[in-house]
Design a protein around this motif. Sequence first.
Motif, short mmCIF file in Angstrom:
data_model
loop_
_atom_site.label_atom_id
_atom_site.label_comp_id
_atom_site.label_asym_id
_atom_site.label_seq_id
_atom_site.Cartn_x
_atom_site.Cartn_y
_atom_site.Cartn_z
N THR A 557 5.51 41.57 21.84
CA THR A 557 5.98 42.58 22.79
C THR A 557 7.35 42.21 23.35
O THR A 557 8.26 43.04 23.43
N LEU A 561 10.87 44.30 22.84
CA LEU A 561 11.62 44.80 24.00
C LEU A 561 13.02 44.20 24.08
O LEU A 561 14.00 44.92 24.30
N GLY A 568 9.04 51.97 23.49
CA GLY A 568 7.67 51.87 23.96
C GLY A 568 6.74 51.44 22.84
O GLY A 568 7.17 51.13 21.73
N THR A 586 0.91 43.12 27.84
CA THR A 586 1.83 44.06 27.20
C THR A 586 2.10 45.26 28.09
O THR A 586 3.25 45.72 28.21
N VAL A 590 5.94 46.13 29.18
CA VAL A 590 6.55 47.39 28.75
C VAL A 590 6.86 48.29 29.94
O VAL A 590 7.93 48.89 30.04
N LYS A 593 10.01 47.86 32.33
CA LYS A 593 11.37 48.20 31.90
C LYS A 593 11.94 49.45 32.56
O LYS A 593 13.14 49.42 32.89
N ARG A 595 9.12 51.52 29.97
CA ARG A 595 9.07 52.18 28.67
C ARG A 595 7.74 52.93 28.57
O ARG A 595 6.99 53.01 29.53
N VAL A 597 3.89 53.70 27.15
CA VAL A 597 2.67 53.09 26.61
C VAL A 597 1.71 54.22 26.25
O VAL A 597 1.32 55.02 27.11
#
Length: 635
Positions: A557, A561, A568, A586, A590, A593, A595, A597
């Motif tokens: 992950t 990133l 994502g 994770t 994520v 950021k 992002r 999911v």
Amino acid sequence: MDCDRQVSPKENHSVLEIAHSYLLNSVAVKANEIDSNPDTLMQALQGLRDLGLLALRVPHNWGGKEVSEETFSDFQELVARYSGALAFLQTQHQSAAAMLAASSNSVLKQEYLPRIGKGELLVGVGFSQLRRGGEPLTLAKLVPGGYQLDGVVPWVTGWGMFDDFIVAATLPDGRAVFGVVPFQDTYQNSTSKITFTSPTELAAMTSTNTVTANLNSYFLPQERVVSIKPVGWIHENDKNNVLRATFLATGCAFAGLDIIESALKTKSLPAIANALTAFQQELNHCRTAIRRLQKNTHAQLLEKLQLRSWAIDLATRIAHAAVTVSSGAANYLHHPAQRVYREALVFTVTGQTSAVMEATLERLSRRWGSDECVDAPSSASRRVECEEWGGQRGENSFLCSPSKTITYSRVIHLSHVIDTNIPQWQGDPAVEFETVAEIEKDGYYLRRFCLGEHSATHVNAPKSFYNSGAGIDQYPAKSLIIPAVVINIQQQVAINPDYSLTVADILVWEKQHGEISPGNLVLLYTGWQEKWCDRTAFMNQDAQGNMHFPGFGSDATEFLLNERQIAGVGIDTHGVDSGQDTNFTTNNLVLAKPRIVLENLTNLDQLPPKGTTLVIGILRLRDGSGSPAGVMALI
């Protein structure tokens, strides 16, 4: 190029060290004068020549440096940092030298390349007119012994500095002939000639002596022909080299940062310090993304254009900030901030094509039309921005794909049908349906339904793990239409249901399909979607209540990133974290950021490894921690 001889990193480093020392000590102090005075510019150019820095793209066997593409890019950035005019002028010569080196005309190469390698000859270029639509401005006609050239070359830089230049003219069949002609008024006879206008008055880099060339029945002998390019060559060349001009823009950005840093020493304002730090971080992100894409042989034109426009935008914003911190003094014609601001203007349009213009305009106008509601919370901690691929302004910036036309032949549902017996995370609200109106009684059919924000196929929002994180209602519309790649770990999962994606898995995938491009959402196909109709098998709890299903490993992950700048992650299990990861690593990485999911996806087996566009439909629940999602794949 001499393919048998490899240029060592030490040689490349030496070139850059020599260049940096010269530029810092001899050019930077005269940058304003170089911008306006042709004689001072010529002296600076001769300084590069004396150090052998004007033969960087000439092969070793012809007396040149033959540096790597990466080193040449670094050199371009360095020169642009200390003098935009010098960077622009020497680029013309380096381009001409590269064209001569690639020529099949051995006689011409023998005549020019050794002299260029020794610094005895300077050559310019004049073929930007090939980019223009409509009737060609410069025409070529085959005649005995060579070609007759007629027309206008509207932009040739280096009058009085370059000895010759490479001109291009269009043949009747659409091909283009390139040849070396003298860069001075030349009369072959009473009707055959090449003449030049006086230098054009420019807003920036006036010292570069840019003129217009007029060709009247000028005879180009066959032995002076550099090459004949196929129809549309200029456009293909622009596509292949769209990233080259970014280094002039990033060099200009560094020049602006130098001014801001200097202002900070005298004004000591926190706002200046904050701006400097923010710009430095963004410039580092931008340069890293450009470098990565430069090495990616599978990179798409759209990705290159996005980074080109980011570099342009960044240079202009930093130059504007340099003007801001310089206050009223920046209005003086020869103030460094004034010069850098005008240089940013030039590098905005250097080598500009229609595609570059479109990408730049999209970048510059991207803030208008935000879908943020006027009654949404206005505190800084809740404000969410939409930043395009490669860009990251702050902690609350979603990654969005640039506007484009999407073509597809198939549409596939990636969402499960919602029913009362779907697999649920322990503690989640039960799925309920209640009929509240019937056709026979009320004239229409209507149900009330109840389910959790993380039920069925769904999107997790930052607010699900961060108190100050964005709610699902704050996702910009552009962030929900994104390209995707699919990594298949079904075989590993068949052996170990607790399997987590590794960096090695990613690299194996990239070896076959190419490096994952920035802005992609990575879908992980584990085969778990086949268990959806069996609630027990899908959650796969052991006797102690521990769940066993695959997911993304933390190292993988972080790699995706930080090294691939993905938009994502998504998976066909109930969580992007494996069942054994009770820290939701994770998800936290994520969504920080932030992002996207996606969880509980289906039909991932029907998607190709790359080339899919996802359309993610959400319920804009105020302050929602997530939302059930209707996800469609366009293939």
